[in-house]
Design a protein around this motif. Structure first.
Motif, PDB file in Angstrom:
ATOM      1  N   UNK A  32       0.809  -1.219   0.000  1.00 27.09           N
ATOM      2  CA  UNK A  32       0.000   0.000   0.000  1.00 27.09           C
ATOM      3  C   UNK A  32       0.845   1.275   0.000  1.00 27.09           C
ATOM      4  N   UNK A  33       2.163   1.121  -0.037  1.00 29.51           N
ATOM      5  CA  UNK A  33       3.061   2.274  -0.019  1.00 29.51           C
ATOM      6  C   UNK A  33       3.992   2.241  -1.213  1.00 29.51           C
ATOM      7  N   UNK A  34       5.245   1.874  -0.971  1.00 30.27           N
ATOM      8  CA  UNK A  34       6.266   1.847  -2.020  1.00 30.27           C
ATOM      9  C   UNK A  34       5.963   0.843  -3.129  1.00 30.27           C
ATOM     10  N   UNK A  35       5.039  -0.095  -2.887  1.00 30.75           N
ATOM     11  CA  UNK A  35       4.718  -1.117  -3.874  1.00 30.75           C
ATOM     12  C   UNK A  35       3.571  -0.761  -4.813  1.00 30.75           C
ATOM     13  N   UNK A  36       3.185   0.513  -4.867  1.00 28.42           N
ATOM     14  CA  UNK A  36       2.119   0.917  -5.806  1.00 28.42           C
ATOM     15  C   UNK A  36       2.566   0.625  -7.235  1.00 28.42           C
ATOM     16  N   UNK A  37       1.608   0.466  -8.147  1.00 25.62           N
ATOM     17  CA  UNK A  37       1.931   0.069  -9.520  1.00 25.62           C
ATOM     18  C   UNK A  37       1.725   1.190 -10.531  1.00 25.62           C
ATOM     19  N   UNK A  38       0.597   1.911 -10.445  1.00 21.58           N
ATOM     20  CA  UNK A  38       0.314   2.945 -11.449  1.00 21.58           C
ATOM     21  C   UNK A  38      -0.571   4.035 -10.869  1.00 21.58           C
ATOM     22  N   UNK A  39      -0.580   5.167 -11.579  1.00 17.75           N
ATOM     23  CA  UNK A  39      -1.501   6.259 -11.258  1.00 17.75           C
ATOM     24  C   UNK A  39      -2.351   6.528 -12.488  1.00 17.75           C
ATOM     25  N   UNK A  40      -3.637   6.730 -12.250  1.00 20.75           N
ATOM     26  CA  UNK A  40      -4.604   6.917 -13.333  1.00 20.75           C
ATOM     27  C   UNK A  40      -5.354   8.228 -13.131  1.00 20.75           C
TER      28      UNK A  40
END
Length: 132
Positions: free
Chosen positions: A97-105
Protein backbone atom coordinates in the motif's frame (compact mmCIF):
# COMPACT_ATOMS: atom_id res chain seq x y z
CA UNK A 1 -5.78 -11.93 8.23
CA UNK A 2 -4.81 -9.58 5.43
CA UNK A 3 -4.09 -5.91 6.00
CA UNK A 4 -7.02 -3.91 4.54
CA UNK A 5 -6.57 -0.14 5.06
CA UNK A 6 -9.90 1.58 5.61
CA UNK A 7 -9.01 4.68 3.54
CA UNK A 8 -8.80 2.76 0.27
CA UNK A 9 -11.30 1.35 -2.24
CA UNK A 10 -10.98 -2.19 -3.62
CA UNK A 11 -11.85 -4.05 -6.81
CA UNK A 12 -13.03 -7.66 -6.88
CA UNK A 13 -9.86 -8.45 -8.87
CA UNK A 14 -7.85 -7.44 -5.75
CA UNK A 15 -6.55 -4.03 -6.77
CA UNK A 16 -6.66 -1.16 -4.29
CA UNK A 17 -7.32 2.49 -5.17
CA UNK A 18 -6.24 5.60 -3.26
CA UNK A 19 -7.72 8.94 -4.33
CA UNK A 20 -5.02 11.63 -4.49
CA UNK A 21 -5.44 15.38 -3.94
CA UNK A 22 -4.74 16.13 -7.61
CA UNK A 23 -7.72 14.06 -8.79
CA UNK A 24 -5.69 11.03 -9.87
CA UNK A 25 -5.83 7.63 -8.21
CA UNK A 26 -2.92 5.44 -7.18
CA UNK A 27 -3.42 1.71 -7.84
CA UNK A 28 -1.70 -1.40 -6.53
CA UNK A 29 -2.55 -4.95 -5.57
CA UNK A 30 -3.88 -5.75 -2.14
CA UNK A 31 -1.98 -7.41 0.66
CA UNK A 32 -4.25 -10.43 0.17
CA UNK A 33 -3.30 -10.63 -3.53
CA UNK A 34 0.45 -10.29 -2.99
CA UNK A 35 0.30 -12.90 -0.21
CA UNK A 36 -1.56 -15.31 -2.50
CA UNK A 37 0.99 -14.82 -5.28
CA UNK A 38 4.08 -15.25 -3.14
CA UNK A 39 7.45 -13.60 -3.76
CA UNK A 40 7.26 -11.34 -6.80
CA UNK A 41 10.16 -11.51 -9.25
CA UNK A 42 8.90 -9.18 -12.00
CA UNK A 43 6.35 -6.38 -12.49
CA UNK A 44 5.35 -5.12 -15.93
CA UNK A 45 3.75 -1.69 -15.64
CA UNK A 46 1.49 -0.12 -18.28
CA UNK A 47 2.55 2.56 -20.78
CA UNK A 48 2.31 6.14 -19.50
CA UNK A 49 -0.32 8.15 -21.43
CA UNK A 50 -2.10 4.93 -22.40
CA UNK A 51 -5.82 4.74 -21.77
CA UNK A 52 -7.49 1.91 -19.89
CA UNK A 53 -11.05 0.74 -19.41
CA UNK A 54 -12.35 -0.46 -16.04
CA UNK A 55 -11.66 -4.18 -15.75
CA UNK A 56 -9.01 -4.17 -18.50
CA UNK A 57 -5.75 -6.05 -17.89
CA UNK A 58 -3.05 -3.38 -17.99
CA UNK A 59 -0.09 -4.69 -15.97
CA UNK A 60 1.43 -8.04 -15.00
CA UNK A 61 2.96 -9.28 -11.76
CA UNK A 62 5.04 -12.45 -11.82
CA UNK A 63 5.92 -14.52 -8.79
CA UNK A 64 7.84 -17.70 -8.37
CA UNK A 65 4.42 -19.42 -8.51
CA UNK A 66 2.65 -17.74 -11.44
CA UNK A 67 2.06 -14.65 -13.55
CA UNK A 68 -1.08 -12.66 -12.89
CA UNK A 69 -2.74 -9.75 -14.66
CA UNK A 70 -3.39 -6.49 -12.85
CA UNK A 71 -6.66 -4.88 -13.92
CA UNK A 72 -7.56 -1.21 -14.12
CA UNK A 73 -10.19 -0.67 -11.41
CA UNK A 74 -11.45 2.47 -13.20
CA UNK A 75 -11.31 3.90 -16.73
CA UNK A 76 -8.84 6.67 -17.45
CA UNK A 77 -5.35 7.60 -18.59
CA UNK A 78 -2.14 6.22 -17.09
CA UNK A 79 -0.23 9.27 -15.82
CA UNK A 80 2.58 7.55 -13.92
CA UNK A 81 4.02 4.13 -13.11
CA UNK A 82 6.28 2.99 -10.31
CA UNK A 83 9.69 2.70 -11.97
CA UNK A 84 11.19 1.34 -8.73
CA UNK A 85 9.44 -1.96 -9.42
CA UNK A 86 11.72 -2.73 -12.38
CA UNK A 87 14.65 -3.26 -10.02
CA UNK A 88 12.73 -4.08 -6.85
CA UNK A 89 9.49 -5.99 -7.59
CA UNK A 90 9.57 -7.25 -3.99
CA UNK A 91 8.30 -3.81 -2.87
CA UNK A 92 4.83 -5.09 -3.79
CA UNK A 93 5.32 -7.86 -1.20
CA UNK A 94 6.92 -5.76 1.53
CA UNK A 95 4.84 -2.56 1.20
CA UNK A 96 1.81 -3.20 -1.06
CA UNK A 97 0.00 0.00 0.00
CA UNK A 98 3.06 2.27 -0.02
CA UNK A 99 6.27 1.85 -2.02
CA UNK A 100 4.72 -1.12 -3.87
CA UNK A 101 2.12 0.92 -5.81
CA UNK A 102 1.93 0.07 -9.52
CA UNK A 103 0.31 2.95 -11.45
CA UNK A 104 -1.50 6.26 -11.26
CA UNK A 105 -4.60 6.92 -13.33
CA UNK A 106 -6.37 10.17 -14.21
CA UNK A 107 -9.93 8.93 -13.85
CA UNK A 108 -12.47 9.57 -16.63
CA UNK A 109 -15.45 9.50 -14.25
CA UNK A 110 -14.77 10.16 -10.54
CA UNK A 111 -18.20 8.68 -9.70
CA UNK A 112 -16.85 5.28 -10.84
CA UNK A 113 -14.91 5.10 -7.57
CA UNK A 114 -18.22 4.68 -5.76
CA UNK A 115 -18.69 1.34 -7.53
CA UNK A 116 -15.61 -0.11 -5.80
CA UNK A 117 -15.73 -1.86 -2.42
CA UNK A 118 -14.84 -0.16 0.84
CA UNK A 119 -12.56 -1.96 3.33
CA UNK A 120 -15.41 -3.73 5.17
CA UNK A 121 -16.92 -5.02 1.92
CA UNK A 122 -13.52 -6.16 0.67
CA UNK A 123 -12.75 -8.03 3.91
CA UNK A 124 -16.10 -9.79 3.61
CA UNK A 125 -15.37 -10.54 -0.08
CA UNK A 126 -11.99 -12.15 0.58
CA UNK A 127 -13.35 -14.13 3.54
CA UNK A 128 -16.07 -15.59 1.27
CA UNK A 129 -13.55 -16.23 -1.51
CA UNK A 130 -11.23 -18.06 0.91
CA UNK A 131 -14.12 -20.25 2.10
CA UNK A 132 -15.13 -21.17 -1.44
Amino acid sequence: MSNVPSDLKYASSHEWVRQEDDGTVTVGISDHAQDSLGDLVFVETPEIDGTVEAGEACAVVESVKAASDVYAPVAGTIVDTNSQLQDAPELVNTDPYGEGWIMRIRVDDPDALEELMDADDYEHFIAEEDEG
